[in-house]
Design a protein around this motif. Structure first.
Motif, PDB file in Angstrom:
ATOM      1  N   ALA A 115      34.627  -7.873 -11.265  1.00 35.64           N
ATOM      2  CA  ALA A 115      33.378  -7.235 -10.832  1.00 35.64           C
ATOM      3  C   ALA A 115      32.180  -8.051 -11.307  1.00 35.64           C
ATOM      4  CB  ALA A 115      33.287  -5.814 -11.377  1.00 35.64           C
TER       5      ALA A 115
ATOM      6  N   ASN B  15      28.477   0.827 -11.943  1.00 31.97           N
ATOM      7  CA  ASN B  15      29.037  -0.308 -11.211  1.00 31.97           C
ATOM      8  C   ASN B  15      28.769  -0.123  -9.708  1.00 31.97           C
ATOM      9  OD1 ASN B  15      30.521  -2.462 -10.265  1.00 31.97           O
ATOM     10  ND2 ASN B  15      32.523  -1.509 -10.638  1.00 31.97           N
ATOM     11  N   PRO B  16      27.745  -0.787  -9.152  1.00 33.21           N
ATOM     12  CA  PRO B  16      27.428  -0.612  -7.734  1.00 33.21           C
ATOM     13  C   PRO B  16      28.266  -1.474  -6.795  1.00 33.21           C
ATOM     14  CG  PRO B  16      25.828  -2.066  -8.722  1.00 33.21           C
ATOM     15  CD  PRO B  16      26.783  -1.684  -9.824  1.00 33.21           C
ATOM     16  N   SER B  17      29.097  -2.358  -7.345  1.00 34.96           N
ATOM     17  CA  SER B  17      29.862  -3.274  -6.495  1.00 34.96           C
ATOM     18  C   SER B  17      31.082  -2.565  -5.903  1.00 34.96           C
ATOM     19  CB  SER B  17      30.302  -4.500  -7.300  1.00 34.96           C
ATOM     20  OG  SER B  17      31.341  -4.143  -8.196  1.00 34.96           O
ATOM     21  N   ARG B  18      31.812  -3.288  -5.020  1.00 35.18           N
ATOM     22  CA  ARG B  18      33.012  -2.739  -4.400  1.00 35.18           C
ATOM     23  C   ARG B  18      34.271  -3.081  -5.182  1.00 35.18           C
ATOM     24  NH1 ARG B  18      32.343  -4.987   1.589  1.00 35.18           N
ATOM     25  NH2 ARG B  18      31.735  -6.813   0.345  1.00 35.18           N
ATOM     26  N   ARG B  19      34.117  -3.737  -6.334  1.00 37.87           N
ATOM     27  CA  ARG B  19      35.262  -4.093  -7.169  1.00 37.87           C
ATOM     28  C   ARG B  19      35.205  -3.342  -8.487  1.00 37.87           C
ATOM     29  NH1 ARG B  19      34.121 -10.356  -6.651  1.00 37.87           N
ATOM     30  NH2 ARG B  19      32.195  -9.487  -5.836  1.00 37.87           N
ATOM     31  N   PRO B  20      36.314  -2.878  -8.993  1.00 38.04           N
ATOM     32  CA  PRO B  20      36.299  -2.144 -10.272  1.00 38.04           C
ATOM     33  C   PRO B  20      35.958  -3.070 -11.441  1.00 38.04           C
ATOM     34  CG  PRO B  20      38.555  -2.520  -9.574  1.00 38.04           C
ATOM     35  CD  PRO B  20      37.675  -2.979  -8.440  1.00 38.04           C
TER      36      PRO B  20
ATOM     37  N   ALA C  71      34.684   1.223  -8.688  1.00 41.22           N
ATOM     38  CA  ALA C  71      33.592   0.827  -7.795  1.00 41.22           C
ATOM     39  C   ALA C  71      32.744   2.032  -7.421  1.00 41.22           C
ATOM     40  CB  ALA C  71      34.162   0.178  -6.541  1.00 41.22           C
ATOM     41  N   GLY C  72      31.426   1.864  -7.561  1.00 40.37           N
ATOM     42  CA  GLY C  72      30.491   2.912  -7.192  1.00 40.37           C
ATOM     43  C   GLY C  72      30.374   4.043  -8.192  1.00 40.37           C
ATOM     44  N   GLU C  73      31.001   3.943  -9.349  1.00 34.28           N
ATOM     45  CA  GLU C  73      30.948   5.007 -10.351  1.00 34.28           C
ATOM     46  C   GLU C  73      30.285   4.500 -11.625  1.00 34.28           C
ATOM     47  OE1 GLU C  73      34.596   7.009 -11.043  1.00 34.28           O
ATOM     48  OE2 GLU C  73      35.184   7.070  -8.919  1.00 34.28           O
TER      49      GLU C  73
END
Length: 436
Positions: free
Chosen positions: A47, A76-81, A112-114
């Motif tokens: 990430a 974490n705004p990305s699409r990867r954890p 991702a996103g959390e």
């Protein structure tokens, strides 16, 4: 620099090809290519660190020696954890010795996103403001062979307040204050007492307290009861000059003076008196005046947290002048300073009449208990010399206290653990004697 998906794929294929072209009979080429491929895959799938959104919350003040909790929120705004570790760096004085490395590092897994939260526990070892440094995040790939790392500036300040260890003496002094308030005609009449109520005469009461007019109306002998006056003004003056920097045990004298000032402020506030604070060396360092009863202790502790001893002689003329300005009417002036002969004789004693002319003055000093230990030393030549030096120092302090006492000043000289209750007792004694 971050790799794009196409660049990473080409690099991975190139690494695998190089590994296959190396001499295969040793196996080194295949292993090297596999490792390089794994590293590149980790770099691609880890990430990103720069786009993380960080926030803080938690304690902003704490008593010295007690733990403070500071929360670190990682979004974490990305699409990867995000898999990895976070280091929340603070100044060394914010931790107990030897605990900073373990307490500042946290393992994180943020899908991702959390967002997730990490809690850092601080235990400051010094008074004052402790500031957060950089937050460093290490984001690992799924294989754990490589990752990305970056730092974020995320300011936060935790203020370590004086510990106020002498508060354990407050209940017993409040009980004595209630006894003092409840005393009747046994109190000395005159300055410092005010009328409270009437009650029936009892054998042993002072006949001077009989109210003859009230007795005539009630057909019984009535006596007036008195209680200490309230709403008296108390000015606590802290000498933050050179002598306050001397260490007694593990702490400077100033720390014991702060503790004594807090106990006196808490007691006087409960007695209904007004309390102000002045800290001074070559100039005024801190001034707290006009606080309401409920705000006095928070205001005092917050101001005291930033006080540090100054390594130069106190300007006593300026200190006395500022004290008189802050106490224009009759007050109790409590000066927490040293009893070293030279500073007292050259600086303080010539100015005492300016204070005692208008105010009741108490001078409190923190003594070194090690002097008593040295004075009892015997058996060796070094011990005898040490005992002689300690006894001479104690005699000088007693002589200085006697000279100050001739000006009508109440002088206290007690070790750090006893100076706070001794000062509270002196305050209660002045109340009982009607001098306040």
């Amino acid at each position: 620099m971050a790799l794009t998906g196409r660049t990473a794929l080409l690099a991975a294929l190139g690494a695998l090809l190089v590994g296959l072209l190396l001499p295969s009979w040793t196996g080194i080429g295949l292993v090297t290519g596999t490792v390089l491929l794994g590293v590149l895959v980790d770099l691609v799938l880890a990430a990103p660190v720069r786009t993380l959104r960080l926030g803080r919350g938690g304690d902003t003040t704490v008593r010295l020696g007690e733990p403070a909790s500071v929360e670190l929120t990682v979004t974490n705004p990305s699409r990867r954890p995000l898999r990895g570790r976070v280091r929340d760096a603070w100044a060394p004085s914010a931790w107990r010795p030897g605990t900073d490395h373990a307490a500042s590092r946290h393992s994180l897994h943020v899908p991702a996103g959390e967002r997730r939260r990490a809690v850092t526990l601080l235990t400051p070892t010094r008074r004052g403001d402790h500031h957060a440094h950089k937050v460093t995040v290490r984001s690992l790939g799924p294989l754990g062979l490589a990752g990305r790392q970056g730092s974020h500036l995320l300011p936060w300040t935790v203020r370590a307040l004086p510990p106020f260890t002498s508060r354990k003496h407050l209940p017993s002094r409040l009980a004595r204050l209630r006894e003092l308030d409840g005393r009747t005609s046994l109190l000395t009449r005159g300055q410092g007492t005010e009328f409270d109520s009437l009650r029936e005469y009892l054998p042993g009461d002072d006949v001077r307290s009989i109210d003859w007019r009230a007795s005539a109306r009630r057909n019984t002998v009535a006596v007036r009861t008195w209680r200490p006056e309230r709403d008296r003004h108390i000015l606590i003056v802290l000498d933050t000059g050179r002598t306050s920097a001397g260490r007694v045990g593990d702490a400077p004298r100033l720390d014991a003076a702060l503790d004594a000032a807090l106990l006196l402020a808490a007691l006087a506030t409960r007695a209904g008196d007004r309390v102000d604070l002045l800290a001074h060396d070559t100039r005024k360092r801190v001034s707290v005046a006009g606080s309401s009863p409920g705000e006095i202790l928070p205001a005092f502790t917050n101001a005291m947290a930033l006080l540090e001893p100054a390594l130069h002689e106190t300007n006593m003329r300026s200190l006395v002048s500022t004290s008189l300005t802050m106490a224009p009417h009759r007050s109790l002036v409590v000066l927490l300073t040293g009893l070293d002969a030279a500073p007292v004789e050259d600086g303080l004693r010539p100015l005492l009449p300016l204070l005692t002319k208008r105010h009741e003055v108490v001078i409190a000093s923190v003594a070194d208990p090690q002097l008593d230990v040295l004075a009892a030393g015997r058996g060796t030549l070094d011990a005898v010399y040490g005992a002689a030096a300690a006894e001479q120092t104690r005699a000088d302090r007693r002589a200085t206290a006697d000279r100050l006492g001739r000006h009508g000043v109440t002088v206290l000289d007690a070790p750090p653990t006893q100076i706070a209750p001794a000062l509270a007792d002196a305050y209660l004694a002045l109340k009982a004697a009607g001098r306040l």
